[in-house]
Design a protein around this motif. Structure first.
Motif, PDB file in Angstrom:
ATOM      1  N   ILE B   6       0.863  -1.186   0.000  1.00  0.00           N
ATOM      2  CA  ILE B   6       0.000   0.000   0.000  1.00  0.00           C
ATOM      3  C   ILE B   6       0.897   1.232   0.000  1.00  0.00           C
ATOM      4  O   ILE B   6       1.772   1.362   0.855  1.00  0.00           O
ATOM      5  CB  ILE B   6      -0.933   0.029   1.240  1.00  0.00           C
ATOM      6  N   ALA B   7       0.676   2.111  -0.958  1.00  0.00           N
ATOM      7  CA  ALA B   7       1.461   3.346  -1.107  1.00  0.00           C
ATOM      8  C   ALA B   7       2.964   3.059  -1.032  1.00  0.00           C
ATOM      9  O   ALA B   7       3.724   3.768  -0.366  1.00  0.00           O
ATOM     10  CB  ALA B   7       1.047   4.370  -0.038  1.00  0.00           C
ATOM     11  N   GLY B   8       3.384   1.991  -1.709  1.00  0.00           N
ATOM     12  CA  GLY B   8       4.800   1.666  -1.789  1.00  0.00           C
ATOM     13  C   GLY B   8       5.380   1.015  -0.543  1.00  0.00           C
ATOM     14  O   GLY B   8       6.580   0.824  -0.438  1.00  0.00           O
ATOM     15  N   LYS B   9       4.522   0.718   0.434  1.00  0.00           N
ATOM     16  CA  LYS B   9       5.026   0.076   1.660  1.00  0.00           C
ATOM     17  C   LYS B   9       4.405  -1.309   1.813  1.00  0.00           C
ATOM     18  O   LYS B   9       3.312  -1.560   1.325  1.00  0.00           O
ATOM     19  CB  LYS B   9       4.646   0.909   2.884  1.00  0.00           C
ATOM     20  N   THR B  10       5.126  -2.170   2.514  1.00  0.00           N
ATOM     21  CA  THR B  10       4.571  -3.486   2.809  1.00  0.00           C
ATOM     22  C   THR B  10       3.825  -3.397   4.136  1.00  0.00           C
ATOM     23  O   THR B  10       4.399  -3.085   5.171  1.00  0.00           O
ATOM     24  CB  THR B  10       5.689  -4.542   2.910  1.00  0.00           C
ATOM     25  N   ILE B  11       2.516  -3.619   4.064  1.00  0.00           N
ATOM     26  CA  ILE B  11       1.657  -3.409   5.244  1.00  0.00           C
ATOM     27  C   ILE B  11       0.984  -4.721   5.607  1.00  0.00           C
ATOM     28  O   ILE B  11       0.506  -5.444   4.739  1.00  0.00           O
ATOM     29  CB  ILE B  11       0.561  -2.359   4.915  1.00  0.00           C
ATOM     30  N   GLU B  12       0.954  -5.001   6.905  1.00  0.00           N
ATOM     31  CA  GLU B  12       0.252  -6.196   7.383  1.00  0.00           C
ATOM     32  C   GLU B  12      -1.231  -5.898   7.502  1.00  0.00           C
ATOM     33  O   GLU B  12      -1.624  -4.930   8.156  1.00  0.00           O
ATOM     34  CB  GLU B  12       0.798  -6.587   8.760  1.00  0.00           C
ATOM     35  N   VAL B  13      -2.039  -6.733   6.865  1.00  0.00           N
ATOM     36  CA  VAL B  13      -3.488  -6.519   6.924  1.00  0.00           C
ATOM     37  C   VAL B  13      -4.224  -7.828   7.230  1.00  0.00           C
ATOM     38  O   VAL B  13      -3.688  -8.910   7.003  1.00  0.00           O
ATOM     39  CB  VAL B  13      -4.059  -5.943   5.589  1.00  0.00           C
ATOM     40  N   GLY B  17      -8.776  -6.683   4.970  1.00  0.00           N
ATOM     41  CA  GLY B  17      -8.082  -5.453   4.617  1.00  0.00           C
ATOM     42  C   GLY B  17      -7.869  -4.429   5.723  1.00  0.00           C
ATOM     43  O   GLY B  17      -7.484  -3.292   5.442  1.00  0.00           O
ATOM     44  N   PHE B  18      -8.116  -4.808   6.968  1.00  0.00           N
ATOM     45  CA  PHE B  18      -7.866  -3.864   8.063  1.00  0.00           C
ATOM     46  C   PHE B  18      -6.411  -3.995   8.512  1.00  0.00           C
ATOM     47  O   PHE B  18      -5.875  -5.098   8.606  1.00  0.00           O
ATOM     48  CB  PHE B  18      -8.802  -4.143   9.248  1.00  0.00           C
ATOM     49  N   MET B  19      -5.783  -2.844   8.796  1.00  0.00           N
ATOM     50  CA  MET B  19      -4.376  -2.866   9.193  1.00  0.00           C
ATOM     51  C   MET B  19      -4.201  -3.527  10.547  1.00  0.00           C
ATOM     52  O   MET B  19      -5.032  -3.401  11.435  1.00  0.00           O
ATOM     53  CB  MET B  19      -3.820  -1.448   9.216  1.00  0.00           C
ATOM     54  N   VAL B  20      -3.072  -4.224  10.689  1.00  0.00           N
ATOM     55  CA  VAL B  20      -2.807  -4.939  11.936  1.00  0.00           C
ATOM     56  C   VAL B  20      -1.920  -4.091  12.849  1.00  0.00           C
ATOM     57  O   VAL B  20      -2.096  -4.056  14.062  1.00  0.00           O
ATOM     58  CB  VAL B  20      -2.141  -6.300  11.633  1.00  0.00           C
ATOM     59  N   LYS B  21      -0.962  -3.404  12.234  1.00  0.00           N
ATOM     60  CA  LYS B  21      -0.031  -2.584  13.029  1.00  0.00           C
ATOM     61  C   LYS B  21      -0.251  -1.111  12.696  1.00  0.00           C
ATOM     62  O   LYS B  21       0.141  -0.650  11.624  1.00  0.00           O
ATOM     63  CB  LYS B  21       1.413  -2.978  12.701  1.00  0.00           C
ATOM     64  N   HIS B  22      -0.819  -0.409  13.650  1.00  0.00           N
ATOM     65  CA  HIS B  22      -1.109   1.001  13.385  1.00  0.00           C
ATOM     66  C   HIS B  22       0.161   1.810  13.118  1.00  0.00           C
ATOM     67  O   HIS B  22       0.127   2.806  12.392  1.00  0.00           O
ATOM     68  CB  HIS B  22      -1.911   1.620  14.531  1.00  0.00           C
ATOM     69  N   GLU B  23       1.283   1.373  13.691  1.00  0.00           N
ATOM     70  CA  GLU B  23       2.525   2.142  13.476  1.00  0.00           C
ATOM     71  C   GLU B  23       2.972   2.141  12.004  1.00  0.00           C
ATOM     72  O   GLU B  23       3.788   2.967  11.599  1.00  0.00           O
ATOM     73  CB  GLU B  23       3.652   1.668  14.424  1.00  0.00           C
ATOM     74  N   GLN B  24       2.422   1.238  11.202  1.00  0.00           N
ATOM     75  CA  GLN B  24       2.752   1.242   9.765  1.00  0.00           C
ATOM     76  C   GLN B  24       1.911   2.258   8.993  1.00  0.00           C
ATOM     77  O   GLN B  24       2.089   2.470   7.806  1.00  0.00           O
ATOM     78  CB  GLN B  24       2.493  -0.152   9.170  1.00  0.00           C
ATOM     79  N   TRP B  25       0.990   2.900   9.686  1.00  0.00           N
ATOM     80  CA  TRP B  25       0.044   3.801   9.033  1.00  0.00           C
ATOM     81  C   TRP B  25       0.629   5.207   8.880  1.00  0.00           C
ATOM     82  O   TRP B  25       1.338   5.692   9.764  1.00  0.00           O
ATOM     83  CB  TRP B  25      -1.240   3.855   9.871  1.00  0.00           C
ATOM     84  N   ASP B  26       0.360   5.831   7.763  1.00  0.00           N
ATOM     85  CA  ASP B  26       0.605   7.278   7.637  1.00  0.00           C
ATOM     86  C   ASP B  26      -0.410   7.854   6.643  1.00  0.00           C
ATOM     87  O   ASP B  26      -1.269   7.117   6.146  1.00  0.00           O
ATOM     88  CB  ASP B  26       2.056   7.581   7.216  1.00  0.00           C
ATOM     89  N   ARG B  27      -0.316   9.142   6.367  1.00  0.00           N
ATOM     90  CA  ARG B  27      -1.346   9.794   5.555  1.00  0.00           C
ATOM     91  C   ARG B  27      -1.381   9.252   4.116  1.00  0.00           C
ATOM     92  O   ARG B  27      -2.440   9.187   3.510  1.00  0.00           O
ATOM     93  CB  ARG B  27      -1.165  11.312   5.574  1.00  0.00           C
ATOM     94  N   GLU B  28      -0.217   8.856   3.598  1.00  0.00           N
ATOM     95  CA  GLU B  28      -0.205   8.296   2.231  1.00  0.00           C
ATOM     96  C   GLU B  28      -0.911   6.940   2.215  1.00  0.00           C
ATOM     97  O   GLU B  28      -1.644   6.623   1.277  1.00  0.00           O
ATOM     98  CB  GLU B  28       1.230   8.117   1.708  1.00  0.00           C
ATOM     99  N   VAL B  29      -0.667   6.148   3.249  1.00  0.00           N
ATOM    100  CA  VAL B  29      -1.329   4.840   3.354  1.00  0.00           C
ATOM    101  C   VAL B  29      -2.843   5.061   3.419  1.00  0.00           C
ATOM    102  O   VAL B  29      -3.619   4.394   2.729  1.00  0.00           O
ATOM    103  CB  VAL B  29      -0.817   4.059   4.589  1.00  0.00           C
ATOM    104  N   ALA B  30      -3.247   6.024   4.252  1.00  0.00           N
ATOM    105  CA  ALA B  30      -4.677   6.345   4.386  1.00  0.00           C
ATOM    106  C   ALA B  30      -5.276   6.695   3.022  1.00  0.00           C
ATOM    107  O   ALA B  30      -6.327   6.168   2.630  1.00  0.00           O
ATOM    108  CB  ALA B  30      -4.875   7.499   5.360  1.00  0.00           C
ATOM    109  N   ALA B  31      -4.593   7.551   2.293  1.00  0.00           N
ATOM    110  CA  ALA B  31      -5.101   7.984   0.985  1.00  0.00           C
ATOM    111  C   ALA B  31      -5.221   6.796   0.042  1.00  0.00           C
ATOM    112  O   ALA B  31      -6.185   6.696  -0.737  1.00  0.00           O
ATOM    113  CB  ALA B  31      -4.185   9.055   0.400  1.00  0.00           C
TER     114      ALA B  31
END
Lengths: 165, 104
Positions: B6-13, B17-31
């Motif tokens: 997501i947005a060029g990052k590897t995100i755990e979901v 599709g819900f994120m597992v680690k909130h610390e991986q979140w940022d505004r680009e991920v949100a968008a």
């Protein structure tokens, strides 16, 4: 309907006028909207009290003839059914239940009805009951869209799951 | 549990599709998550997302509609307009929080 087909539309019938009779229907309808499911509520018989302005926030838990009543907590000892008829029992059970619902952020009936309406849910009153109870449109809260006959209700529920409460 | 770009990052979901680690979140991920849901984030959306973020940090749960009304000052109509077809669920997903666990 196949197993993995999503539910798209529900019609929830509310037929009881007790607090515990009204909330399940409201929660089902609101929950449907929260999942993006189209929702209609149809109020019939005493269930109509949930949308009558002067009744909606005065609904009570039925303690008479309810063998599931327990004291002092909902999962406590079974209460002898005759005790449900003691003066003040219904008021007491009602205030307990309202307090617990408030803790869970479940709104009072009038606010809940407004929430469902604002969420895009439709609310209808049953024609037969409206005639029987001699009600007028101005007796209802403003969120009630229309008085419907049962035929119109079925027409409007085309493609919906019908849930009777 | 899965990993997703997501947005060029590897995100755990989670599977839905819900994120597992909130610390991986940022505004680009949100968008990016919002775009997948067909939503383009505006300041009004951010008002909701920021309230969820603040409330989750205080209470440890995604706020329900009523709490967003009363505490967040965001009306039910506004919520359904901003996040059509499931406002709490969608907003929680975009805000990088778990699937809401409340019925109301």
């Amino acid at each position: 309907m196949t197993e993995n087909e999503k539910i798209r539309k529900v019609s929830v019938i509310v037929s009881k006028g007790t607090l515990d009779g009204v909330y399940p229907g409201l929660i089902m309808a609101n929950g449907a909207r929260m999942e993006g499911i189209e929702a209609s509520l149809f109020f019939t018989f005493f269930g109509l009290h949930a949308v009558v302005k002067k009744k909606m926030d005065k609904l009570k838990v039925a303690t008479v003839g309810n063998p599931a009543m327990c004291v002092p907590t909902p999962m406590g000892m079974s209460m002898p059914t005759w005790m449900g008829a003691l003066p003040g029992m219904s008021a007491f059970a009602t205030s307990m239940m309202k307090k617990e619902m408030e803790k869970l952020d479940i709104p009072p009936v009038s606010e809940f009805v407004e929430m469902i309406h604002d969420a895009g849910g439709s609310l209808y009153a049953c024609k037969a009951t409206v005639d029987m109870f001699k009600l007028k449109m101005q007796d209802f809260c403003p969120q009630v869209d229309k008085v419907l006959t049962v035929g119109e209700f079925y027409e409007l529920s085309a493609g919906a799951e019908i849930i009777f409460t | 549990m899965a990993e997703k770009q997501i947005a060029g990052k590897t995100i755990e979901v989670t599977d839905d599709g819900f994120m597992v680690k909130h610390e991986q979140w940022d505004r680009e991920v949100a968008a990016a998550i919002a775009a997948e849901e067909g939503i383009e984030l505006t300041d009004d959306h951010w008002k909701v997302l920021e309230f969820i973020d603040k409330d989750f940090k205080e209470k440890g749960a995604v706020p329900g509609i009523r709490r967003m009304n009363k505490v967040g000052g965001i009306s039910t109509k506004e919520l359904y307009t901003l996040f059509p077809d499931g406002p709490v669920k969608k907003a929680a997903k975009i805000a990088g929080y778990p699937k809401p666990a409340s019925c109301v």
